[in-house]
Design an enzyme around this catalytic site. Structure first.
Site, mmCIF file in Angstrom:
data_model
loop_
_atom_site.group_PDB
_atom_site.id
_atom_site.type_symbol
_atom_site.label_atom_id
_atom_site.label_comp_id
_atom_site.label_asym_id
_atom_site.label_seq_id
_atom_site.Cartn_x
_atom_site.Cartn_y
_atom_site.Cartn_z
ATOM 1 N N PRO A 138 -16.219 -3.530 0.147
ATOM 2 C CA PRO A 138 -17.529 -4.086 0.605
ATOM 3 C C PRO A 138 -18.699 -3.072 0.048
ATOM 4 O O PRO A 138 -19.956 -3.297 0.395
ATOM 5 C CB PRO A 138 -17.357 -3.354 2.113
ATOM 6 C CG PRO A 138 -16.130 -2.369 1.998
ATOM 7 C CD PRO A 138 -15.113 -3.067 0.884
ATOM 8 N N LEU A 139 -18.215 -2.122 -0.755
ATOM 9 C CA LEU A 139 -19.411 -1.342 -1.601
ATOM 10 C C LEU A 139 -19.185 -1.654 -3.083
ATOM 11 O O LEU A 139 -19.471 -0.750 -3.785
ATOM 12 C CB LEU A 139 -18.914 0.332 -1.157
ATOM 13 C CG LEU A 139 -19.244 0.621 0.496
ATOM 14 C CD1 LEU A 139 -18.887 2.157 0.417
ATOM 15 C CD2 LEU A 139 -20.677 0.283 0.662
ATOM 16 N N TYR A 148 0.700 -1.314 -0.069
ATOM 17 C CA TYR A 148 0.030 0.153 0.058
ATOM 18 C C TYR A 148 0.786 1.123 0.188
ATOM 19 O O TYR A 148 1.396 1.744 1.081
ATOM 20 C CB TYR A 148 -0.792 0.149 1.284
ATOM 21 C CG TYR A 148 -1.843 -0.981 1.315
ATOM 22 C CD1 TYR A 148 -2.338 -1.625 -0.007
ATOM 23 C CD2 TYR A 148 -2.796 -1.229 2.359
ATOM 24 C CE1 TYR A 148 -3.194 -2.871 0.210
ATOM 25 C CE2 TYR A 148 -3.836 -2.165 2.597
ATOM 26 C CZ TYR A 148 -4.157 -3.010 1.280
ATOM 27 O OH TYR A 148 -5.020 -3.824 1.547
ATOM 28 N N GLY A 184 -16.487 -2.624 -6.294
ATOM 29 C CA GLY A 184 -14.667 -2.364 -6.716
ATOM 30 C C GLY A 184 -14.570 -1.414 -7.695
ATOM 31 O O GLY A 184 -15.331 -0.953 -8.355
#
Length: 301
Positions: free
Chosen positions: A214-215, A60, A217
């Site tokens: 979770p929403l 990241y 991609g």
């Protein structure tokens, strides 16, 4: 954590600890490469809001997220990281697969250095056989048992507290259970519910289900929860944002679900954490449950 600190989304078990069900995913901290003070501010605000588990990876921001977590979080939260990929400055994506046992060990050591830790509480093995993202080819196609042997050795050495697994299918998860898996991270949302059988198995085995995306991609072809008409209707009716509806549905769908929504802004952080206090009534849940799942693997070449 003091008695006055809020607990977003109530509490659940993760890697042998009881934590708030709403955590923080650090991937978007890479957007703050030129404003590291803002990144540290987001992390500190997350702790103030009751977030006590943070998901990260060395890839990241090419180590930036781990650096910011080291500076801002310390031992204030359970830190989970992952191995199976490594930063790549020259490829089409900011990461490349690193699936071989020696690469798993190298990535774990890089995470330890970046986070300034002697042990990472939870480390997820990022597989590459299912789910969205890269697929393993050539020498990156490594048998799961060989990877688990390395992860268990690292745990026995005290460098890993608890083992998780990511991008995993049902058969692979069943094979991995004897290793003592405490967390599964798969792509999963209101609109992508193809892993219901895995979720049920995790619930039965006391394994935390920590969905990424979770929403929806970022890849083309992956539907976004926040654009779904029934979600927009529920948001208007309840005075919430569409993102909060999608996150609240996940929390009410199964008690072993924990969330790690990511953001690089304080406003979105507070919005995400507030979703932990949103209660969906039976009529709303029924309307959301009726939305067809549109699952499907998105492969990035």
């Amino acid at each position: 954590m003091s008695a006055s600190t809020p607990t977003p989304g109530d509490r659940a078990e993760l890697a042998g600890r009881t934590v708030a069900r709403v955590g923080y995913g650090a991937m978007q901290l890479e957007r703050l490469h030129d404003d590291r003070a803002a990144g540290r501010a987001v992390l500190r605000r997350a702790l103030e809001l009751g977030v006590d588990h943070i998901d990260t990876a060395e890839f990241y921001g090419h180590g930036l997220a781990n650096e910011l977590i080291r500076d801002a979080v310390g031992d204030g939260a359970l830190v989970a990281s992952k191995v199976g990929a490594t930063p790549d400055a020259d490829g089409p994506l900011p990461l490349r697969l690193a699936q071989r046992p020696e690469e798993l060990r190298d990535e774990l050591e890089a995470n330890l250095r970046g986070l300034g830790l002697e042990q990472i509480a939870l480390v997820n093995l990022r597989r590459a056989e299912t789910g969205p993202g890269l697929r393993a080819e050539g020498d990156q196609r490594v048998d799961l048992d060989d990877q688990l042997a390395t992860m268990i050795a690292l745990r026995d050495e005290g460098k890993i507290g608890s083992l998780g697994i990511s991008n995993v299918g049902l058969d692979e998860l069943l094979r991995a259970l004897p290793a003592g898996i405490t967390c599964v991270q798969n792509a999963y949302s209101l609109l992508s519910r193809g892993d219901e059988e895995l979720l049920r198995l995790c619930r039965a085995e006391g394994i935390a289900w920590v969905p990424y995306f979770p929403l929806g991609g970022p890849f083309a072809g992956m539907p976004k929860v926040t654009e779904e008409p029934a979600v927009l209707d529920a948001a208007r009716a309840l005075g919430a944002t569409p993102a909060q509806i999608g996150l609240a549905w996940l929390l009410q769908h199964a008690p072993n679900v924990l969330l790690i929504p990511g953001t690089a802004t304080l406003a979105h952080l507070e919005e995400n954490v507030a979703a932990g206090s949103l209660v969906l009534d039976e009529q709303t849940v029924a309307a959301l449950d009726a939305i067809p799942s549109r699952s499907g693997d998105i492969v990035v070449d």
